[in-house]
Write an enzyme that holds these catalytic residues in place. Structure first.
Site, PDB file in Angstrom:
ATOM      1  N   ARG A   1     -18.456  60.450  39.115  1.00 37.22           N
ATOM      2  CA  ARG A   1     -17.662  59.974  37.968  1.00 37.22           C
ATOM      3  C   ARG A   1     -16.320  59.505  38.493  1.00 37.22           C
ATOM      4  O   ARG A   1     -15.690  60.188  39.303  1.00 37.22           O
ATOM      5  CB  ARG A   1     -17.460  61.098  36.952  1.00 37.22           C
ATOM      6  CG  ARG A   1     -16.436  60.720  35.899  1.00 37.22           C
ATOM      7  CD  ARG A   1     -16.389  61.687  34.759  1.00 37.22           C
ATOM      8  NE  ARG A   1     -17.588  61.586  33.935  1.00 37.22           N
ATOM      9  CZ  ARG A   1     -17.751  62.227  32.791  1.00 37.22           C
ATOM     10  NH1 ARG A   1     -16.793  63.025  32.339  1.00 37.22           N
ATOM     11  NH2 ARG A   1     -18.855  62.083  32.087  1.00 37.22           N
TER      12      ARG A   1
ATOM     13  N   ARG B   1     -19.670  68.804  30.350  1.00 36.88           N
ATOM     14  CA  ARG B   1     -21.133  68.712  30.209  1.00 36.88           C
ATOM     15  C   ARG B   1     -21.803  67.948  31.338  1.00 36.88           C
ATOM     16  O   ARG B   1     -22.822  68.367  31.862  1.00 36.88           O
ATOM     17  CB  ARG B   1     -21.507  68.006  28.899  1.00 36.88           C
ATOM     18  CG  ARG B   1     -21.692  68.903  27.729  1.00 36.88           C
ATOM     19  CD  ARG B   1     -21.381  68.142  26.479  1.00 36.88           C
ATOM     20  NE  ARG B   1     -19.965  67.776  26.540  1.00 36.88           N
ATOM     21  CZ  ARG B   1     -18.986  68.558  26.137  1.00 36.88           C
ATOM     22  NH1 ARG B   1     -19.256  69.694  25.580  1.00 36.88           N
ATOM     23  NH2 ARG B   1     -17.725  68.210  26.256  1.00 36.88           N
ATOM     24  N   THR B   2     -21.265  66.785  31.673  1.00 36.23           N
ATOM     25  CA  THR B   2     -21.991  65.948  32.630  1.00 36.23           C
ATOM     26  C   THR B   2     -22.097  66.669  33.972  1.00 36.23           C
ATOM     27  O   THR B   2     -23.182  66.805  34.532  1.00 36.23           O
ATOM     28  CB  THR B   2     -21.311  64.575  32.776  1.00 36.23           C
ATOM     29  OG1 THR B   2     -21.200  64.004  31.473  1.00 36.23           O
ATOM     30  CG2 THR B   2     -22.125  63.641  33.647  1.00 36.23           C
TER      31      THR B   2
ATOM     32  N   HIS C   1     -22.231  54.734  31.283  1.00 37.34           N
ATOM     33  CA  HIS C   1     -22.507  56.164  31.438  1.00 37.34           C
ATOM     34  C   HIS C   1     -24.014  56.349  31.239  1.00 37.34           C
ATOM     35  O   HIS C   1     -24.452  56.883  30.221  1.00 37.34           O
ATOM     36  CB  HIS C   1     -21.691  56.945  30.408  1.00 37.34           C
ATOM     37  CG  HIS C   1     -21.639  58.423  30.628  1.00 37.34           C
ATOM     38  ND1 HIS C   1     -22.482  59.085  31.508  1.00 37.34           N
ATOM     39  CD2 HIS C   1     -20.827  59.370  30.087  1.00 37.34           C
ATOM     40  CE1 HIS C   1     -22.181  60.380  31.476  1.00 37.34           C
ATOM     41  NE2 HIS C   1     -21.185  60.575  30.627  1.00 37.34           N
TER      42      HIS C   1
ATOM     43  N   LYS D   1      -5.411  61.988  49.406  1.00 37.11           N
ATOM     44  CA  LYS D   1      -4.750  61.558  50.649  1.00 37.11           C
ATOM     45  C   LYS D   1      -4.936  60.074  50.895  1.00 37.11           C
ATOM     46  O   LYS D   1      -4.489  59.535  51.905  1.00 37.11           O
ATOM     47  CB  LYS D   1      -5.352  62.308  51.845  1.00 37.11           C
ATOM     48  CG  LYS D   1      -5.225  63.806  51.778  1.00 37.11           C
ATOM     49  CD  LYS D   1      -5.911  64.414  53.022  1.00 37.11           C
ATOM     50  CE  LYS D   1      -5.965  65.918  52.933  1.00 37.11           C
ATOM     51  NZ  LYS D   1      -6.862  66.457  53.974  1.00 37.11           N
TER      52      LYS D   1
HETATM   53  C1  NCD Z   1     -18.352  61.164  27.405  1.00 36.26           C
HETATM   54  C2  NCD Z   1     -17.717  60.444  28.578  1.00 36.26           C
HETATM   55  O1  NCD Z   1     -17.307  61.086  29.539  1.00 36.26           O
HETATM   56  O2  NCD Z   1     -17.697  59.230  28.506  1.00 36.26           O
HETATM   57  N1  NCD Z   1     -18.508  62.541  27.643  1.00 36.26           N
HETATM   58  C3  NCD Z   1     -19.678  62.964  28.188  1.00 36.26           C
HETATM   59  O3  NCD Z   1     -19.991  62.666  29.310  1.00 36.26           O
HETATM   60  N2  NCD Z   1     -20.500  63.665  27.406  1.00 36.26           N
HETATM   61  C4  NCD Z   1     -17.702  60.895  26.114  1.00 36.26           C
HETATM   62  C5  NCD Z   1     -16.219  61.113  25.998  1.00 36.26           C
HETATM   63  O4  NCD Z   1     -15.552  61.555  26.935  1.00 36.26           O
HETATM   64  O5  NCD Z   1     -15.723  60.841  24.908  1.00 36.26           O
END
Ligand code: NCD
Length: 304
Positions: free
Chosen positions: A101, A51-52, A129, A80
């Site tokens: 991320r 999703r993100t 997040h 690397k």
């Molecule tokens: C979350 C995350 O990556 O922290 N997912 C997301 O971005 N919607 C929650 C999770 O992974 O449990």
């Protein structure tokens, strides 16, 4: 130049502005379909995501911009041995804004220090997040019409769940928000959140492992999965993973106008039978995430 590393990088006023812009985009998407023409978003994902990453890409494409990036550390020069600092120096000349991320807490902060473009933290280890928080807030604001005066239950892995940490940090700033923190003892919120955020702001909260008992009091129930990838041994994960399972029987205890949110991915913690309950809004929440990321990209690029 602005970055978004922690939810507290945005004042309540800035947050409100982004949420309102997100709601306007939701109503009139075509009005915004060219605002990022000629701009590029880089997605630098060193950890899995559905999703993100895709909602960031959809957001930039909806705004008329373009996207580039990588979706795993293995397919980037991190494999690397390249540092985040070197990577971002280079990406700064390829894109206008980036979302990162990383499994290590603080990696997006390091990136921001060496970047010439806005850096958005799309999740750093068990820490923060902030764009999931924007997604959670626009969902609550759109469905309930407010972000204050409510009891928010958070259930599951409150220790490693970065979405929980960011949402608590953001919501303590609204008047009369009370938290019921539901988890096994091993997965209670980190001490710094209890002391530096909840206690420091005189916030009312209860820590418990009894979901049913507190269900009738909740206005929001924020379910989370147990964060398998952050455990040191598999036995603990297996023992704790099914500590809380929300099902139709438990939903009977809840208010008629309570909402169930979940950042997703769901594993076992919400039975699929709950999906048809009108109070289950996690798929709607994922959809709202695109609008609020559109608003954020516009804001950080100074196009709002
Ligand atoms: C979350 C995350 O990556 O922290 N997912 C997301 O971005 N919607 C929650 C999770 O992974 O449990």
């Amino acid at each position: 130049m602005k970055h978004l590393i922690s939810p507290l990088d945005l004042s309540v006023e800035e947050l409100d502005h982004i949420l309102c812009l997100g709601q306007d985009i939701m109503k009139n998407p075509e009005k915004y379909s060219h605002v990022c023409e000629g701009k590029k978003l880089a997605t630098l994902f060193y950890e899995p995501s559905t999703r993100t990453r895709l909602s960031f890409e959809a957001a930039m494409l909806n705004l008329g911009g373009k996207v580039l990036g990588f979706s795993s550390a293995d397919s980037s020069s991190a494999a690397k041995g390249e540092s985040v600092a070197d990577t971002i120096r280079v990406i700064s000349s390829y894109a206008d804004i980036c979302a990162m991320r990383h499994p290590k807490e603080g990696a997006p902060t390091v990136a921001a220090m060496h970047s010439e473009i806005p850096v958005i933290n799309a999740g750093d280890g068990g820490h923060n997040h902030p764009t999931q928080t924007l997604t959670d807030l626009i969902t609550i604001k759109t469905l309930m019409g407010r972000l204050d005066n409510m009891t928010v239950g958070m259930c599951g892995d409150l220790k490693f769940g970065r979405t929980v940490h960011s949402l608590i940090n953001a919501m303590v700033r609204y008047p009369n928000v009370r938290f019921i923190l539901i988890s096994p003892t091993e997965l209670m919120i980190p001490d710094y959140l209890r002391k530096e955020v909840l206690d420091a702001n005189n916030i009312e909260y209860i820590e418990t492992n009894d979901l049913e008992k507190f269900m009738p009091e909740l206005d929001i129930l924020y379910m989370t999965r147990v964060q398998k990838e952050r455990f040191f041994n598999e036995e603990d994960y297996i023992r704790l993973k099914d500590s809380f399972i929300l099902d139709a029987a438990k939903m009977e205890y809840a208010k008629k106008d309570m909402y169930v949110l979940h950042p997703l991915p769901r594993v076992n913690e919400i039975a699929t039978e709950v999906d048809n309950d009108p109070r289950a809004v996690y798929f709607k929440q994922a959809k709202f995430g695109v609008y609020v990321r559109m608003a954020l990209i516009m804001n950080l690029l100074g196009l709002d």
